[in-house]
Write a protein that holds these residues in place. Structure first.
Motif, PDB file in Angstrom:
ATOM      1  N   ARG A   1       2.883 -12.166 -17.315  1.00  0.00           N
ATOM      2  CA  ARG A   1       3.758 -11.445 -18.242  1.00  0.00           C
ATOM      3  C   ARG A   1       3.417  -9.952 -18.267  1.00  0.00           C
ATOM      4  O   ARG A   1       4.304  -9.106 -18.287  1.00  0.00           O
ATOM      5  CB  ARG A   1       3.642 -12.031 -19.643  1.00  0.00           C
ATOM      6  N   ASP A   2       2.123  -9.636 -18.269  1.00  0.00           N
ATOM      7  CA  ASP A   2       1.723  -8.226 -18.268  1.00  0.00           C
ATOM      8  C   ASP A   2       2.232  -7.506 -17.028  1.00  0.00           C
ATOM      9  O   ASP A   2       2.727  -6.374 -17.105  1.00  0.00           O
ATOM     10  CB  ASP A   2       0.195  -8.110 -18.335  1.00  0.00           C
ATOM     11  N   GLN A   3       2.123  -8.172 -15.879  1.00  0.00           N
ATOM     12  CA  GLN A   3       2.595  -7.545 -14.646  1.00  0.00           C
ATOM     13  C   GLN A   3       4.108  -7.355 -14.661  1.00  0.00           C
ATOM     14  O   GLN A   3       4.625  -6.333 -14.203  1.00  0.00           O
ATOM     15  CB  GLN A   3       2.162  -8.371 -13.437  1.00  0.00           C
ATOM     16  N   LEU A   4       4.822  -8.333 -15.193  1.00  0.00           N
ATOM     17  CA  LEU A   4       6.271  -8.201 -15.296  1.00  0.00           C
ATOM     18  C   LEU A   4       6.642  -7.044 -16.219  1.00  0.00           C
ATOM     19  O   LEU A   4       7.549  -6.251 -15.917  1.00  0.00           O
ATOM     20  CB  LEU A   4       6.888  -9.503 -15.807  1.00  0.00           C
ATOM     21  N   ARG A   5       5.941  -6.940 -17.350  1.00  0.00           N
ATOM     22  CA  ARG A   5       6.214  -5.831 -18.275  1.00  0.00           C
ATOM     23  C   ARG A   5       5.981  -4.491 -17.610  1.00  0.00           C
ATOM     24  O   ARG A   5       6.791  -3.558 -17.751  1.00  0.00           O
ATOM     25  CB  ARG A   5       5.337  -5.971 -19.525  1.00  0.00           C
ATOM     26  N   GLU A   6       4.873  -4.374 -16.885  1.00  0.00           N
ATOM     27  CA  GLU A   6       4.556  -3.093 -16.251  1.00  0.00           C
ATOM     28  C   GLU A   6       5.567  -2.742 -15.165  1.00  0.00           C
ATOM     29  O   GLU A   6       5.946  -1.580 -14.998  1.00  0.00           O
ATOM     30  CB  GLU A   6       3.138  -3.121 -15.672  1.00  0.00           C
ATOM     31  N   ARG A   7       6.018  -3.743 -14.418  1.00  0.00           N
ATOM     32  CA  ARG A   7       7.024  -3.473 -13.384  1.00  0.00           C
ATOM     33  C   ARG A   7       8.336  -3.016 -14.009  1.00  0.00           C
ATOM     34  O   ARG A   7       8.997  -2.105 -13.509  1.00  0.00           O
ATOM     35  CB  ARG A   7       7.238  -4.720 -12.526  1.00  0.00           C
ATOM     36  N   MET A   8       8.708  -3.668 -15.112  1.00  0.00           N
ATOM     37  CA  MET A   8       9.951  -3.258 -15.777  1.00  0.00           C
ATOM     38  C   MET A   8       9.816  -1.861 -16.361  1.00  0.00           C
ATOM     39  O   MET A   8      10.758  -1.068 -16.326  1.00  0.00           O
ATOM     40  CB  MET A   8      10.310  -4.276 -16.859  1.00  0.00           C
ATOM     41  N   ARG A   9       8.639  -1.544 -16.890  1.00  0.00           N
ATOM     42  CA  ARG A   9       8.406  -0.183 -17.400  1.00  0.00           C
ATOM     43  C   ARG A   9       8.571   0.837 -16.282  1.00  0.00           C
ATOM     44  O   ARG A   9       9.208   1.875 -16.460  1.00  0.00           O
ATOM     45  CB  ARG A   9       7.001  -0.069 -17.995  1.00  0.00           C
ATOM     46  N   ARG A  10       7.954   0.530 -15.133  1.00  0.00           N
ATOM     47  CA  ARG A  10       8.032   1.475 -14.020  1.00  0.00           C
ATOM     48  C   ARG A  10       9.471   1.675 -13.566  1.00  0.00           C
ATOM     49  O   ARG A  10       9.921   2.810 -13.364  1.00  0.00           O
ATOM     50  CB  ARG A  10       7.179   0.966 -12.844  1.00  0.00           C
ATOM     51  N   LEU A  11      10.188   0.568 -13.415  1.00  0.00           N
ATOM     52  CA  LEU A  11      11.577   0.669 -12.963  1.00  0.00           C
ATOM     53  C   LEU A  11      12.440   1.436 -13.969  1.00  0.00           C
ATOM     54  O   LEU A  11      13.261   2.273 -13.605  1.00  0.00           O
ATOM     55  CB  LEU A  11      12.153  -0.722 -12.717  1.00  0.00           C
ATOM     56  N   ARG A  12      12.235   1.154 -15.254  1.00  0.00           N
ATOM     57  CA  ARG A  12      13.022   1.856 -16.271  1.00  0.00           C
ATOM     58  C   ARG A  12      12.641   3.334 -16.329  1.00  0.00           C
ATOM     59  O   ARG A  12      13.497   4.191 -16.543  1.00  0.00           O
ATOM     60  CB  ARG A  12      12.833   1.191 -17.641  1.00  0.00           C
ATOM     61  N   ASN A  13      11.359   3.633 -16.147  1.00  0.00           N
ATOM     62  CA  ASN A  13      10.950   5.038 -16.136  1.00  0.00           C
ATOM     63  C   ASN A  13      11.598   5.792 -14.981  1.00  0.00           C
ATOM     64  O   ASN A  13      11.978   6.956 -15.115  1.00  0.00           O
ATOM     65  CB  ASN A  13       9.426   5.141 -16.030  1.00  0.00           C
ATOM     66  N   GLU A  14      11.705   5.108 -13.826  1.00  0.00           N
ATOM     67  CA  GLU A  14      12.349   5.744 -12.680  1.00  0.00           C
ATOM     68  C   GLU A  14      13.812   6.054 -12.965  1.00  0.00           C
ATOM     69  O   GLU A  14      14.387   6.971 -12.384  1.00  0.00           O
ATOM     70  CB  GLU A  14      12.230   4.844 -11.446  1.00  0.00           C
ATOM     71  N   HIS A  15      14.403   5.285 -13.892  1.00  0.00           N
ATOM     72  CA  HIS A  15      15.794   5.507 -14.273  1.00  0.00           C
ATOM     73  C   HIS A  15      15.894   6.234 -15.621  1.00  0.00           C
ATOM     74  O   HIS A  15      16.957   6.263 -16.242  1.00  0.00           O
ATOM     75  CB  HIS A  15      16.548   4.164 -14.368  1.00  0.00           C
ATOM     76  N   CYS A  16      14.735   6.813 -16.064  1.00  0.00           N
ATOM     77  CA  CYS A  16      14.687   7.601 -17.309  1.00  0.00           C
ATOM     78  C   CYS A  16      15.181   6.802 -18.508  1.00  0.00           C
ATOM     79  O   CYS A  16      15.904   7.330 -19.362  1.00  0.00           O
ATOM     80  CB  CYS A  16      15.485   8.902 -17.167  1.00  0.00           C
ATOM     81  N   ARG A  17      14.788   5.520 -18.558  1.00  0.00           N
ATOM     82  CA  ARG A  17      15.202   4.674 -19.678  1.00  0.00           C
ATOM     83  C   ARG A  17      14.050   4.382 -20.640  1.00  0.00           C
ATOM     84  O   ARG A  17      14.280   4.174 -21.820  1.00  0.00           O
ATOM     85  CB  ARG A  17      15.790   3.354 -19.160  1.00  0.00           C
ATOM     86  N   GLY A  18      12.823   4.319 -20.142  1.00  0.00           N
ATOM     87  CA  GLY A  18      11.681   4.103 -21.014  1.00  0.00           C
ATOM     88  C   GLY A  18      11.564   2.678 -21.506  1.00  0.00           C
ATOM     89  O   GLY A  18      12.544   1.942 -21.604  1.00  0.00           O
ATOM     90  N   LEU A  19      10.324   2.281 -21.823  1.00  0.00           N
ATOM     91  CA  LEU A  19      10.067   0.944 -22.325  1.00  0.00           C
ATOM     92  C   LEU A  19       8.673   0.933 -22.931  1.00  0.00           C
ATOM     93  O   LEU A  19       7.712   1.390 -22.313  1.00  0.00           O
ATOM     94  CB  LEU A  19      10.141  -0.090 -21.192  1.00  0.00           C
ATOM     95  N   GLY A  20       8.562   0.442 -24.155  1.00  0.00           N
ATOM     96  CA  GLY A  20       7.274   0.340 -24.814  1.00  0.00           C
ATOM     97  C   GLY A  20       6.687  -1.051 -24.674  1.00  0.00           C
ATOM     98  O   GLY A  20       7.271  -1.951 -24.056  1.00  0.00           O
ATOM     99  N   HIS A  21       5.506  -1.254 -25.279  1.00  0.00           N
ATOM    100  CA  HIS A  21       4.812  -2.537 -25.140  1.00  0.00           C
ATOM    101  C   HIS A  21       5.603  -3.666 -25.798  1.00  0.00           C
ATOM    102  O   HIS A  21       5.850  -4.708 -25.179  1.00  0.00           O
ATOM    103  CB  HIS A  21       3.421  -2.428 -25.772  1.00  0.00           C
ATOM    104  N   GLU A  22       6.020  -3.461 -27.028  1.00  0.00           N
ATOM    105  CA  GLU A  22       6.755  -4.508 -27.735  1.00  0.00           C
ATOM    106  C   GLU A  22       8.138  -4.709 -27.141  1.00  0.00           C
ATOM    107  O   GLU A  22       8.605  -5.844 -26.982  1.00  0.00           O
ATOM    108  CB  GLU A  22       6.857  -4.159 -29.218  1.00  0.00           C
ATOM    109  N   SER A  23       8.796  -3.613 -26.812  1.00  0.00           N
ATOM    110  CA  SER A  23      10.138  -3.754 -26.246  1.00  0.00           C
ATOM    111  C   SER A  23      10.081  -4.377 -24.857  1.00  0.00           C
ATOM    112  O   SER A  23      11.007  -5.097 -24.456  1.00  0.00           O
ATOM    113  CB  SER A  23      10.841  -2.393 -26.192  1.00  0.00           C
TER     114      SER A  23
END
Length: 1024
Positions: A175-197
């Motif tokens: 789950r942690d790895q999935l969260r981090e990958r989604m954070r990275r992908l969203r950051n690349e698209h300037c969308r952002g993602l926090g820990h809880e979200s």
């Protein structure tokens, strides 16, 4: 058993859906080119005729629904193993169910049997005949033993693109790895993602996969649909959570610059991501002269990369006071503190924040702005965690050894021209000639951001705007040539000319008169304050009202003018005039407390502040000091600044006190640099010294008192009142810093002579000073036999005190001294001491430290009566004071010492191990105390834990305080039987000074420490 089986099945499905989500993220990262959708639990594909619908858990398909990658997921419990025959059977079913798939994957969290590992290696063989032979050997004793011989070469070739993947990750790791990958992908698209979200989004996408596994949407999850969900706008996620949980900015982060400097942002990003160490915090220093854009570049990075961090912390690194204040804000945010108050120990506060950030799984950014001295800021910089640190500083020498640093230089020509266009742009009149003129102006200003801002501020107010750039450049060149000496090294000469021209325009701005002329005068005062958070109304009165007029009018600080006041212009009109020439900006308020928590002197408006760029301050000081006598300017500013300081001191307004202190220190520093000494500055040094004493900074207090005394002794006309007060306070500071009597006695001897001189003409001043001198001498004589000269001096002061009229302040001090003597020498019963304390505490004339001292005496009297419940009330008030304020640590330390011994012995008598040790040491022990005694001990330990070693050791004559307080902590742990705490606290005794416990006067603390330490060692060895 059924329940456990159901749980295992649910866990297996959860794992399958998370792996499916991971495959969709792989497709998003183009690890499987050509994928257009995922088919989840596909029963059959349009072009296949499979009779084995369970062979495939999910597959990635192209736009024609042809299989690109087919997957079967097998999960098992802890310790389960997958055999070679089982693995072969699963893969054989897969390739027969999807004969034209591009690749096949069996994913499992089970351990592979050695033969299964051999099977996985055999799948990479290129020769189908060789593969068949390997399969026959591996499967010879299984139910699949005949299958390799029946397989066609085509099937064997397709089996060659199948693999077994063993997933050893725990669920939380996946789950942690999935969260981090989604954070990275969203950051690349300037969308952002926090820990809880990120956790919320993971659950949501897993649910969407479950819906399709249940048959909805025909099991199809197109990549376009997946991307729409993955990259959902941030405000939608925030709405679901109730707030954003990423990109949260804590502290006064400036607005982003209008013209981003992307080249610098890229260099900062590279500097912060180049360190491969996982837990180390990379630090990047942004270095360059003032006005070049360091702060705005740091802010630009924070906004540009906000989606990459959960938190962005902005720290004012100008001095130790601002660092402590900023870290307190971070500490309060991280712990969501609401009622504990500020931590009085800077070292503990710093360590708590660093520990919190080190343990956080969430990425963070800390920007420490305007660092003057690297030695001050280095201990505060976090070194471990998932964070990045950016430093901004003009001190390039101090950061010469910093590995990662970015030199902030002038803007590029395009950036500088764009800034001018944005400042002066009008839709109808910006054309090619305007572009060329702007480019030429930027070049002449050497692309310096501050110089450009000043130029645009000037040209925006001219009739022809940018077309007057040539005339403007001529003016600032002429002005710069007139003041070559005012140009700091490394700065463009046009910058000095631009500042001078802006000052001239302020004076000549008819439409803003008289506020603009007042603003120009205000800058000559602002140049001597600290650069950040200059109170507008303090600056206003420092400019407009002389000390003579202030005294004559009865001005009470801090003053804010209201609508009813008849003034030529307001502070805000003055500020507006400064902003028209870009010479000042609005800054963060001094205080952000809600109105219901305001102190008595906190009125509406006093929190409004501005900041003035350091290079503007430098140029103004250089120009002013070459042409003006600065004594009057500095004295007037000092009068009002120390007035604010005194008002906050008397109101116990700690937050404002700390905010105003850097300005008082700055004024005092510049006065010392210029060799200026006036009566007003002498008073400022005295009040500054008093502030240092109240904060326990005795070395700084000594220096300030000695500066004041030096001026008073050099004064043409004597100032006996000030000299009397200064010598009395300096003697107390010298005594408490451990100086021998010979060093401080001569100050008291001179104070005695001055008191005799003033006894008739200034009886009130003399009476209070005499009371203070007697307090110093009593404090000294209370810890041993006094020297003959001390006895003689005390007798002189006592005689002088009797012949002088009694003032309320002197009367209160004499009563406090009488109680102190009674407790030291048993001159009163404990009941009499209690009654005296309670009577005095009802007096409204008590000052803060006196009230604090009396509460300590009252606690001591009640403790000696063993009235533990009654002692809780005054002790809890002292505890509340230590939580809320940073003042009078020496008074608190005295209470901890005197009350702590009695309480410690009482508690020890009720702990079997300690009681036994006391019986061995002295042959007796007190009766076990009431349970409330334990609560008293806990409060004492809590108060001591908030104080530094230095604060505990401030009271002269009170020795080994850190060791004694550690002993009380150890006693509390022994009483509670907390073995881990006992070991840690016991280890903390090493290195603490206990040498003075051998004196006869320390016999009580010696016995207590021996009993407690013996008990701790015994309990540790026995494990009970």
């Amino acid at each position: 058993m059924a329940e456990r089986g159901g749980q295992a099945a649910a866990d297996g499905f959860q794992y399958q859906y998370l792996v499916t989500l991971e495959a969709l993220l792989d497709a998003t990262d183009d690890r499987f080119p050509g994928v257009a959708a995922a088919l989840i639990e596909p029963a059959i594909t349009p072009d296949e005729d499979s009779t084995d619908p369970d062979a495939i858990d999910f597959e990635l398909v192209d736009q024609n629904r042809d299989s690109v990658h087919a997957v079967q997921v097998k999960s098992g419990g802890s310790g389960t193993e997958m055999s070679a025959p089982d693995a072969f059977g699963i893969m054989l079913r897969m390739l027969r169910a999807r004969p034209r798939a591009g690749s096949y994957r069996l994913i499992t969290n089970m351990r592979l049997h050695p033969k299964a590992m051999q099977l996985n290696r055999a799948l990479s063989l290129d020769d189908p005949h060789e593969l068949r032979e390997h399969l026959q050997r591996l499967l010879e004793r299984s139910r699949w033993r005949d299958e390799p011989a029946r397989m066609s070469d085509d099937e064997l070739n397709r089996l060659g693109v199948a693999r077994i993947s063993v997933d050893s990750r725990q669920r939380y790791q996946l789950r942690d790895q999935l969260r981090e990958r989604m954070r990275r992908l969203r950051n690349e698209h300037c969308r952002g993602l926090g820990h809880e979200s990120a956790g919320r989004l993971t659950n949501y996408l897993a649910f969407e996969i479950h819906r399709r596994a249940s048959g909805e949407f025909d099991g199809i999850f197109t990549l376009a649909e997946f991307h729409e969900e993955l990259f959902t706008p941030g405000h939608h996620l925030a709405y679901e959570l109730g707030e954003f949980d990423w990109g949260i900015m804590v502290g006064p982060v400036p607005a982003p610059p209008d013209v981003p400097r992307l080249d610098l942002i890229d260099r900062i990003r590279a500097a912060l991501t180049g360190d491969g160490r996982e837990r180390a915090v990379p630090t990047c220093a942004l270095l360059g002269p003032s006005g070049i854009g360091k702060t705005s570049t740091a802010a630009d990075y924070a906004y540009d990369l906000a989606d990459s961090y959960d938190h962005i912390f902005w720290v004012n690194g100008e001095n130790s006071t601002s660092l402590r204040s900023s870290f307190q804000s971070i500490h309060d945010w991280l712990l969501r503190r609401t009622d504990d108050g500020p931590d009085t120990d800077s070292g503990r506060l710093r360590d708590q924040v660093r520990t919190r950030l080190s343990s956080s799984a969430r990425p963070w950014l800390m920007i420490i702005d305007n660092v003057v001295d690297r030695r001050v800021v280095d201990p505060w910089i976090p070194t471990s965690g998932r964070g990045h640190v950016i430093i901004t500083s003009t001190n390039q020498v101090s950061w010469a050894t910093q590995r990662a640093k970015v030199a902030i230089q002038s803007m590029t020509p395009d950036q500088a021209t764009e800034l001018i266009r944005m400042r002066l742009h009008h839709e109808k009149d910006w054309d090619a000639p305007s572009q060329r003129t702007a480019a030429a102006l930027a070049e002449q200003l050497e692309y310096w951001p501050l110089a450009i801002e000043l130029a645009c501020g000037h040209l925006a107010g001219r009739e022809f705007g940018l077309r007057e750039a040539g005339r403007y450049l001529e003016q600032i060149r002429d002005l710069a040539l007139d003041d070559q000496y005012a140009i700091p090294h490394g700065y463009p000469e046009t910058l000095v000319g631009a500042i001078r021209l802006a000052l001239g325009r302020l004076i000549d701005k008819e439409e803003l008169q008289p506020a603009s002329e007042g603003a120009a005068l205000a800058l000559s005062r602002a140049a001597y304050f600290a650069s950040r958070q200059i109170p507008i109304w303090l600056l206003y009165f420092s400019t407009m009202v002389s000390s003579y007029d202030a005294v004559r009018s009865g001005l009470r600080h801090p003053k804010v003018c209201g609508p009813q006041d008849q003034v030529p212009f307001t502070a805000h009109e003055m500020h507006r005039a400064l902003r028209t020439e870009s010479l000042a900006r609005r800054d963060e308020p001094l205080c952000t407390l809600p109105q219901q928590e305001w102190s008595a002197v906190h009125c509406e408006g006093i929190d409004d502040t501005i900041n003035v760029n350091e290079i503007v301050q430098h140029v103004i000081r250089t120009l002013a000091e070459s042409r003006t006598d600065m004594s009057e300017i500095l004295s007037q500013a000092a009068y009002h600044a120390q007035g604010w300081l005194t008002a906050f001191l008397e109101a116990d307004d700690d937050e404002h006190l700390l905010a105003i202190l850097p300005h008082v220190q700055s004024l005092a520093g510049h006065a010392g640099r210029l060799g200026i000494a006036t009566d007003t500055l002498a008073v400022l040094w005295g009040n500054l010294a008093g502030t240092y004493v109240m904060r326990g900074k005795l070395d700084d207090a000594r220096q300030a008192f000695e500066n004041e005394l030096e001026y008073l002794l050099a004064r043409k006309e004597p100032a006996p009142v000030l000299e009397l007060k200064t010598r009395a306070q300096l003697a107390d500071v010298l005594r408490n810093t451990g100086e021998a009597p010979a060093v401080w006695l001569h100050h008291l001897q001179r104070a005695r002579d001055l008191a005799f001189q003033l006894a008739d003409s200034r009886p009130e001043d003399a009476s209070l000073a005499v009371a203070n001198c007697l307090t110093v001498l009593r404090s000294h004589t209370g810890h041993g036999t006094p020297e003959p000269e001390v006895q003689a001096l005390a007798a002189d002061f006592a005689s002088l005190s009797q012949r002088m009229p009694s003032t309320p302040s002197a009367r209160i001090q004499r009563e406090i001294d009488r109680i102190d003597d009674a407790l030291t020498a048993d001159l009163m019963t404990d009941e009499e001491v209690e009654q005296c304390c309670r009577t005095l505490l009802e007096d409204d004339g008590l000052r803060g430290p006196q009230r604090l001292q009396l509460r300590g005496f009252l606690t001591e009297a009640l403790v000696y009566q063993k009235r533990w419940s009654d002692a809780l009330e005054p002790l809890q008030s002292i505890h509340a004071y230590s939580v809320e304020r940073l003042l009078h640590p020496q008074v608190i330390a005295r209470t901890l010492h005197d009350v702590g011994l009695r309480v410690g012995l009482a508690v020890a008598s009720g702990v079997p191990e300690c009681r036994a040790a006391l019986m061995v040491l002295v042959g007796e022990a007190d009766a076990p105390p009431a349970p409330e005694c334990h609560q008293v001990l806990s409060i004492l330990v809590s108060i001591a834990s908030r104080m530094t070693v230095e604060q505990l050791s401030l009271q002269a004559g009170v020795k080994c305080m850190p060791f004694k307080m550690q002993t009380l902590r150890l006693l509390e742990a022994v009483r509670a039987g907390e073995h881990a705490a006992i070991r840690n606290i016991y280890d903390g005794l090493d290195g603490l000074d206990a040498a003075a416990l051998g004196r006869d006067s320390e016999i009580g603390w010696k016995l207590l420490s021996q009993a407690v330490i013996t008990s701790a060692v015994s309990m540790t060895l026995r494990g009970v």
